[in-house]
Enzyme design. Structure first.
Site, mmCIF file in Angstrom:
data_model
loop_
_atom_site.group_PDB
_atom_site.id
_atom_site.type_symbol
_atom_site.label_atom_id
_atom_site.label_comp_id
_atom_site.label_asym_id
_atom_site.label_seq_id
_atom_site.Cartn_x
_atom_site.Cartn_y
_atom_site.Cartn_z
ATOM 1 N N CYS A 199 0.735 -1.199 0.070
ATOM 2 C CA CYS A 199 -0.134 -0.056 0.069
ATOM 3 C C CYS A 199 0.831 1.274 -0.044
ATOM 4 O O CYS A 199 2.020 1.183 0.385
ATOM 5 C CB CYS A 199 -1.012 0.073 1.159
ATOM 6 S SG CYS A 199 -0.122 -0.252 2.503
ATOM 7 N N SER A 200 0.314 2.300 -0.618
ATOM 8 C CA SER A 200 1.174 3.585 -0.674
ATOM 9 C C SER A 200 1.175 4.130 0.674
ATOM 10 O O SER A 200 0.632 3.879 1.575
ATOM 11 C CB SER A 200 0.421 4.500 -1.504
ATOM 12 O OG SER A 200 -0.946 5.036 -1.212
ATOM 13 N N GLU A 225 0.296 7.204 1.505
ATOM 14 C CA GLU A 225 -1.049 7.965 1.868
ATOM 15 C C GLU A 225 -1.748 6.895 2.512
ATOM 16 O O GLU A 225 -2.416 7.489 3.591
ATOM 17 C CB GLU A 225 -1.748 8.455 0.528
ATOM 18 C CG GLU A 225 -0.634 9.612 -0.107
ATOM 19 C CD GLU A 225 0.615 9.157 -0.636
ATOM 20 O OE1 GLU A 225 0.775 7.880 -1.088
ATOM 21 O OE2 GLU A 225 1.275 9.986 -1.029
ATOM 22 N N ASN A 283 1.003 -3.270 4.692
ATOM 23 C CA ASN A 283 1.285 -4.486 3.594
ATOM 24 C C ASN A 283 0.596 -5.576 4.504
ATOM 25 O O ASN A 283 1.057 -5.915 5.612
ATOM 26 C CB ASN A 283 2.405 -4.775 3.383
ATOM 27 C CG ASN A 283 3.070 -3.775 2.423
ATOM 28 O OD1 ASN A 283 2.237 -2.782 2.220
ATOM 29 N ND2 ASN A 283 4.316 -3.620 2.018
ATOM 30 N N GLU A 288 15.611 -4.853 -2.405
ATOM 31 C CA GLU A 288 16.518 -4.693 -1.287
ATOM 32 C C GLU A 288 17.829 -5.012 -1.125
ATOM 33 O O GLU A 288 17.770 -6.307 -1.652
ATOM 34 C CB GLU A 288 15.415 -5.028 -0.334
ATOM 35 C CG GLU A 288 15.870 -4.678 1.278
ATOM 36 C CD GLU A 288 14.979 -5.112 2.177
ATOM 37 O OE1 GLU A 288 13.678 -5.500 2.103
ATOM 38 O OE2 GLU A 288 15.222 -5.267 3.441
HETATM 39 N N1 DCP Z 1 5.284 -8.333 -0.739
HETATM 40 C C1 DCP Z 1 4.339 -9.012 -0.580
HETATM 41 N N2 DCP Z 1 3.935 -9.814 0.248
HETATM 42 C C2 DCP Z 1 4.615 -9.726 1.556
HETATM 43 C C3 DCP Z 1 5.898 -9.122 1.371
HETATM 44 C C4 DCP Z 1 6.359 -8.149 0.403
HETATM 45 O O1 DCP Z 1 3.650 -9.258 -1.846
HETATM 46 N N3 DCP Z 1 4.424 -10.644 2.530
HETATM 47 C C5 DCP Z 1 5.858 -7.514 -1.830
HETATM 48 C C6 DCP Z 1 5.092 -6.168 -1.941
HETATM 49 C C7 DCP Z 1 6.149 -5.029 -1.667
HETATM 50 C C8 DCP Z 1 7.425 -5.893 -2.116
HETATM 51 O O2 DCP Z 1 7.174 -7.018 -1.706
HETATM 52 O O3 DCP Z 1 5.716 -3.981 -2.353
HETATM 53 C C9 DCP Z 1 8.757 -5.132 -1.204
HETATM 54 O O4 DCP Z 1 8.370 -5.184 0.004
HETATM 55 P P1 DCP Z 1 8.951 -4.379 1.183
HETATM 56 O O5 DCP Z 1 8.858 -5.100 2.624
HETATM 57 O O6 DCP Z 1 10.263 -3.572 0.568
HETATM 58 O O7 DCP Z 1 7.614 -3.416 1.335
HETATM 59 P P2 DCP Z 1 7.275 -2.049 0.383
HETATM 60 O O8 DCP Z 1 8.264 -1.843 -0.832
HETATM 61 O O9 DCP Z 1 6.043 -2.479 -0.092
HETATM 62 O O10 DCP Z 1 7.418 -1.104 1.403
HETATM 63 P P3 DCP Z 1 8.564 -0.031 2.113
HETATM 64 O O11 DCP Z 1 8.311 1.145 1.455
HETATM 65 O O12 DCP Z 1 8.205 0.071 3.691
HETATM 66 O O13 DCP Z 1 9.903 -0.927 1.829
HETATM 67 MG MG MG Z 2 11.957 -4.534 0.869
#
Ligand code: DCP
Ligand code: MG
Ligand code: MG
Length: 654
Positions: A278-279, A281, A289, A338
């Site tokens: 999720c964004s 916002e 997430n 990452e």
């Molecule tokens: N992801 C997923 N299911 C999970 C964990 C991650 O589908 N259980 C996917 C969606 C995320 C992506 O992996 O966008 C990268 O995970 P991150 O933990 O890096 O989280 P985000 O990039 O979404 O957010 P942040 O800005 O906190 O890194």
């Molecule tokens: Mg990540």
């Protein structure tokens, strides 16, 4: 419907024979091709009368009939944007989930909620579209093509595969490097090598911001700045399923507090489709997430949902890795979005400060991908990772030596890597919530509560000390294939056939990396004795007991037949009814390279003249007693089993 031989498609496919809808703007039919659009009562009536009725009497638009000549409407003109849809369907799933055919699918799921709300018990047999987790086709593992389709549609499989691929990619680059780094050369021109920095250790952690959303927004600039989530289902409301309320209340009864957080806001009509990302916002409203869409919408009724874009994730991840690799190959890949990078040498040689380099790299990645990322810097991996927390979103932060303890004092213990639920709860019982609390606690007390090693590591972590070096040489420790969706066997033969396919899958993975294995573990998820047969998630695993058994052999396993034979033998020893299986996994470990395995094997053959020593080991003490149904019953009452159930629950909900 599935129980009566029907097959539910998450999307309209070439083999889709009917579209079920109770309400549809006629203009929309032009996107649906010539497939008949039929009212849901066709299914419910057919089930009630125990025969497949002629659908023509149930056509939603009476001018559409099978015999009537049709206008040649184009089929699948492109991917439709869910959130713009003006559809009045009660249930719609959209999105494009197949990573291999990512462009070929379109949303077309419809489900008539009103029909299932009437009193007919048969309505429960119709599957609400939004309950099809991951928008997979509704096949069960009894279908011979299940495995292939499952892997083509599983987001978690995709994430795991991408993670492994990038780890291997970095390994390959390191092996074949010609020592040239074009990005670094540019930096040297741009930087000020005369300024001679002398950083002793600077580790960078770089992570894309809300990765899946950022990739998705490249094609939806209109949604920038809004609460957006990537998920399969559009609607947060679904029709209730039998067993769901029972399962939710069982979860509430047993669940640790963070599961409670995830499910308390759910009611029997809340969609359990997971939000992958999720964004920021949306995060401001409390969405995270992994949350269920049904819960998220309660926090933020304006939440917009967008589709998955698996190819996009691969493309952006690839640019991210290649960009960093043009500066240095001192990279430890963590996942698709990452990595950790040792930038000490790069900074010292270029004369750039940490901030100058971070600005330069983040700008480059944004320019190439249109996706923001954040970077954290510190003297070790732990500091770098936790610095990224402060940097996010779209920022950078360098945790300098003098500030480490003060910075860590504010960090929640739950945010430390490796601090799991059990440790956390022990620490909370001691009144410890932050690293600052731990910093003030004696090592003796921590060790008494957590054990020698964990106590010591925790105290170090709380002070920002991390002795683990970056791991540049990725080494596979195990290979596995585990499925906990769609496992519903009606015959033992179906179960064996599935295990055979799983054996083939895991063998292919082993072979692809040129390895052989000396240990095989069969993992089962078995419906808990008191869990409802119908799971809250359609074809999900529900509340289960997790069991596993391993077998080790001196002769490395290197063919599918042996894998299947060993797995089957272990399964037979479990003595659990195949109808209660909800998850099956085969894991191969103690891996050896093929050449190495051969030499070990020939030595062994010389020594022991073909005598196979096979030793079975129970890798979790609990499973020692799972030999008979009687013993199993006894076991079910055991505290340990409760712990495993919670573990299973946790897996399902996170
Ligand atoms: N992801 C997923 N299911 C999970 C964990 C991650 O589908 N259980 C996917 C969606 C995320 C992506 O992996 O966008 C990268 O995970 P991150 O933990 O890096 O989280 P985000 O990039 O979404 O957010 P942040 O800005 O906190 O890194
Ligand atoms: Mg990540
Ligand atoms: Mg991220």
């Amino acid at each position: 419907m599935a129980e009566h031989g029907g097959v539910f498609h998450g999307y309209q496919m070439s083999s889709t024979t009917h579209i079920i809808a109770s309400n549809l703007a006629y203009a929309k039919t032009k996107n649906l091709g010539s497939v008949p659009i039929v009212k849901p009562s066709w299914i419910t009536d057919s089930i009630e009368l125990k025969k497949l009725l002629d659908y023509k009497r149930y056509l939603l638009f009476t001018c559409q009939s099978a015999g009537q000549s049709k206008l040649n409407f184009p089929v699948f003109p492109g991917i439709q944007n869910v959130e713009n849809s003006t559809s009045k369907f009660n249930e719609t799933i959209s999105g494009n989930f197949s990573y291999s055919n990512y462009n070929s699918l379109i949303n077309s799921e419809v489900y008539d909620k009103s029909s299932s709300k009437n009193n007919s018990p048969l309505n429960s047999l119709v599957t609400p579209a939004s309950e099809i987790e991951n928008n997979r086709i509704s096949k069960t593992a009894s279908d011979p093509r299940f495995l292939e389709e499952f892997y083509n549609n599983s987001r978690l499989h995709l994430i795991a595969t991408m993670g492994t691929e990038f780890k291997q990619f970095v390994g390959k680059l390191r092996e074949t490097s010609d020592g040239k780094f074009p990005g670094k050369d540019l930096l040297l021109q741009k930087g000020n090598p005369q300024s001679k920095r002398s950083y002793s250790s600077v580790i960078m952690h770089i992570d894309m911001d809300c990765f899946f959303v950022s990739v998705g927004l490249r094609n939806r600039p209109d949604l920038r700045g809004k609460p957006v989530a990537v998920t399969h289902a559009k609607n947060a409301q679904i029709s209730s399923r039998p067993g769901r309320s029972a399962e939710i209340s069982m979860n509430l009864e047993r669940a640790p507090e963070n599961i409670v957080e995830k499910i308390t806001n759910l009611d029997s009509h809340s969609s359990m489709s997971e939000i992958a990302c999720c964004s920021y916002e949306a995060r401001k409203c409390g969405i995270k997430n992994g949350m269920f869409l049904g819960t998220a919408i309660k926090y933020c009724p304006n939440l917009k949902t967008i589709q998955y874009d698996f190819q996009g994730y691969k493309d952006v991840a690839s640019i991210l890795y290649k960009s960093v690799a043009s500066y240095t190959l001192d990279i430890e890949a963590v996942s698709c979005d990452e990595m950790y990078v040792d930038v000490t040498k790069l900074l010292n040689e270029s004369g750039l400060s940490v901030d100058q380099f971070a600005t330069h790299l983040r700008f480059e990645i944004m320019e190439k991908t249109q996706c923001p990322c954040s970077t954290g810097f510190g003297a070790n991996k732990l500091q770098a990772r936790l610095a990224t927390k402060r940097a996010k979103p779209n920022g950078q932060f360098y945790l300098e030596v003098d500030n480490v303890e003060a910075y860590f004092a504010e960090i929640e213990l739950a945010d430390l890597p490796g601090v799991g639920r059990a440790t956390l709860s022990k620490l909370r019982n001691l009144g410890l919530n932050t690293c600052g609390d731990v910093q003030l606690t004696s090592l003796t007390l921590l060790q008494a509560e957590l054990g020698q090693k964990i106590g010591e590591t925790l105290l170090e972590q709380a002070k920002g000390i991390d002795r683990k070096p970056l791991n540049y040489n990725y080494e596979r420790k195990s290979v596995s294939a585990e499925i906990n969706y769609g496992i519903r066997f009606k015959k033992l033969e179906e179960c064996y056939n599935f295990m055979q396919s799983l054996s083939q899958e895991v063998f292919n993975r082993l072979n692809d990396i040129g390895m052989r294995a000396k240990c095989l573990t069969l993992k089962l998820m078995v419906r808990a004795a008191d869990a409802p047969v119908e799971t809250a998630k359609f074809l999900g695993h529900g509340i289960c007991d997790s069991l596993s058994k391993s077998t080790t052999s001196n002769i490395p396993i290197g063919d599918m037949q042996t894998i299947f034979k060993e797995a089957k033998q272990l399964y037979d020893k479990f003595n659990v009814p195949f109808t209660d299986l909800r998850g099956v996994g085969i894991q191969l470990s103690k891996l050896e390279k093929i050449g190495q395995a051969n030499s070990v094997m020939s030595n062994f053959l010389k020594q022991s003249s073909n005598k196979k020593e096979s030793r079975e080991s129970e890798d979790i003490c609990k499973e020692k007693s799972v030999a008979s149904v009687g013993a199993q019953k006894k076991l079910r009452s055991h505290k340990l089993l409760r712990y495993y159930r919670l573990k299973t629950l946790t897996k399902e909900f996170f």
